[in-house]
Write an enzyme that holds these catalytic residues in place. Structure first.
Site, PDB file in Angstrom:
ATOM      1  N   CYS A 199      36.465  31.891 -39.938  1.00 58.31           N
ATOM      2  CA  CYS A 199      37.276  32.955 -39.104  1.00 58.31           C
ATOM      3  C   CYS A 199      39.011  32.529 -38.982  1.00 58.31           C
ATOM      4  CB  CYS A 199      36.586  32.919 -37.909  1.00 58.31           C
ATOM      5  SG  CYS A 199      35.028  33.704 -37.721  1.00 58.31           S
ATOM      6  N   CYS A 352      48.087  28.544 -49.869  1.00 57.84           N
ATOM      7  CA  CYS A 352      47.436  29.621 -48.998  1.00 57.84           C
ATOM      8  C   CYS A 352      47.860  29.383 -47.469  1.00 57.84           C
ATOM      9  CB  CYS A 352      46.084  30.055 -49.151  1.00 57.84           C
ATOM     10  SG  CYS A 352      45.167  28.363 -48.790  1.00 57.84           S
TER      11      CYS A 352
END
Length: 394
Positions: A199, A352
Site C-alpha cells: 500500500c 522509485c
C-alpha cells in the site's frame, strides 16, 4: 454453526448496571441478549496490527464489549497513516501505535482489558502469544506475516479472521477453522517478490480499510455469539470504486500442507524466506541480486562532485507530479519497450519511491545487457529524510 474455539466450561461474567446501560441496544436483540453480551465480555480477541484494518476492527470490538483485546504492533505512528488509521491522531505522530490505540480504546470503553505486545510478530513468538486468545484477527499488510498468522492459527486451533486491502479492492474471510479452508488453501504459494506492490507504493483509498476492518469485527462477533453465517468457506471481495461485492466459494484442500489430511507444516518456518524476500541489507551492503546499491547521501556527494549520472525515475506519472528529483521518467511497466531512450554513455542510477521498483528495473536492465546500473537505496523517501526535507514525502 461455527463458534470460537471451546475451552474449559466456566461461568460467564456478570454485567454491571453501567454495562447493561452501555450495551442496551445489544441486549434488545434476541440474537445477542444478556447471555450473548456476557459471551462478548468473556471473549479474548487478538488484533494483529493496529493500522488500516486494525484501527476500525479494534474500535468496533471495543465498543461491542469484547472483554480482553490483545494488540500486536511494533510500529510508530507516521503522518501518512492518518489518512486511514483512524485510531491515531495528529498528536500521536512518533508515538508507539499500541500505546496510541490503547488510549483511544480505553477512552471509548473502560470496561475492557487491553493486552499489548510491542513486538514484531515472528515464528519465535506467535504461538506463545496466540495461546491466550480465542480468535485471531489478521490486520497485517504483507505476505510473510499473513502466512505466519495462518500457520500459527492452524497449529494452535484458533480461527483466523482475515482481511486485506489494496488500492480500491479488499477481501475478507475466516480461515483455519476445523471445517473450513485456511489461507494456504486459497493461496498455496506467495506471489513473486515485488509483483504485488505494498500500500505504501501502490496506494489505498483511505475508507477501504474501514469497510474491510468493520467486516472483520462483524465476523469476530458472529463467531463469539454463534449467530448468523460466518465467512467460513467464503471469500468476500469488495470493489469500493464501483461499490460492488462478490463472493467466491472456497473449499478445504485435502492436500494443503497446513490444514490437509497429511500436513507437512508442523512448525513455524522462516516466512521471509518462504516468500522469497531477501535478507535485510545491512548498512554498507554493496549488492542486492547483483545490482550495486548507492545510498542517497553517496549519490548526492558524487553528483555534487561532478559525476555525470543518468537518473532514471521508474515511478508513475502521478507520483512524479507529487515529488521528483529531476530524473528521466519511464514507469517500471514501460522499461522494456523504452530502453532506446536511455543514455548508455552515462552510468544509470534508478530510483522509485522506496527502492523496490527501481531494484526490479535495474535487474531488468542488467538482463538486457546494461552494465553500468545502480539502484538508489531507499528511493525518493530516503532522499527526503536524509538529504533534502524540502522534497515532499508521500
Amino acid at each position: 454453526m461455527a463458534t470460537m474455539t471451546e475451552g474449559p466450561v466456566t461461568a460467564l461474567p456478570s454485567l454491571s448496571n453501567e454495562e447493561i446501560a452501555r450495551y442496551s441496544r445489544h441486549l434488545l436483540l434476541p440474537e445477542v441478549g444478556m447471555e450473548g453480551q456476557q459471551k462478548l465480555k468473556a471473549a479474548r480477541v487478538l488484533c494483529v496490527g493496529t493500522g488500516g484494518l486494525g484501527s476500525p476492527m479494534a474500535f468496533y470490538l471495543a465498543a461491542a464489549g469484547i472483554g480482553t483485546l490483545g494488540l500486536v504492533d511494533f510500529d510508530v505512528v507516521d503522518s501518512s497513516n492518518l489518512q486511514r488509521q483512524i485510531i491515531h491522531s495528529t498528536k500521536d505522530v512518533g508515538r508507539l501505535k499500541i500505546d496510541s490505540a490503547e488510549e483511544k480504546l480505553l477512552a471509548l470503553n473502560p470496561y475492557m482489558k487491553i493486552v499489548k505486545y510491542n513486538t514484531l510478530l515472528s515464528s519465535a513468538n506467535a504461538l506463545e502469544i496466540f495461546k491466550d486468545f480465542d480468535i485471531v484477527a489478521d490486520g497485517t499488510d504483507n505476505f510473510p506475516t499473513r502466512y505466519l498468522v495462518n500457520d500459527a492459527c492452524v497449529l494452535s486451533g484458533k480461527p483466523n479472521v482475515y482481511g486485506s486491502i489494496f488500492r480500491f479492492e479488499g477481501q475478507a474471510s475466516i480461515f483455519a477453522t476445523e471445517e473450513g479452508p485456511c489461507y494456504r488453501c486459497l493461496y498455496p504459494e506467495p506471489p513473486p517478490p515485488g509483483l504485488v506492490p505494498s500500500c505504501a507504493e501502490g496506494g489505498v483509498l483511505g475508507i477501504l480499510p474501514g469497510l474491510v476492518g468493520v467486516m472483520q469485527a462483524t465476523e469476530v462477533i458472529k463467531l463469539i455469539l454463534g449467530q448468523g453465517e460466518p465467512l467460513i468457506g467464503r471469500l468476500l471481495l469488495v470493489d469500493s470504486l464501483n461499490m460492488r461485492f462478490r463472493e467466491l466459494k472456497l473449499r478445504k484442500n485435502p492436500d494443503c500442507p497446513a490444514c490437509g489430511t497429511h500436513p507437512t507444516v508442523t512448525e513455524l518456518i522462516d516466512y521471509e524466506q518462504f516468500c522469497g524476500i531477501p535478507p535485510a541489507v545491512q548498512p554498507g551492503a554493496a549488492l542486492i541480486n547483483g545490482v550495486p546499491q548507492i545510498s542517497v547521501t553517496e549519490f548526492k556527494q558524487q553528483r555534487d562532485a561532478g559525476k555525470d549520472y543518468f537518473l532514471l525515475d521508474v515511478r508513475e506519472p502521478h507520483e512524479f507530479k507529487i515529488a521528483n528529483l529531476g530524473g528521466y521518467l519511464i514507469p517500471l511497466g514501460e522499461i522494456q519497450k523504452r530502453v532506446s531512450e536511455l543514455d548508455t554513455s552515462r552510468e544509470i542510477v534508478v530510483h522509485c519511491k522506496m527502492g523496490g521498483r527501481s531494484q526490479q528495473a535495474a535487474e531488468a536492465l542488467q538482463k538486457l545487457g546494461f552494465k553500468k546500473v545502480q539502484n538508489l537505496a531507499g528511493g525518493i523517501q530516503a532522499w527526503s529524510e536524509k538529504v533534502d526535507p524540502a522534497v515532499p514525502r508521500y
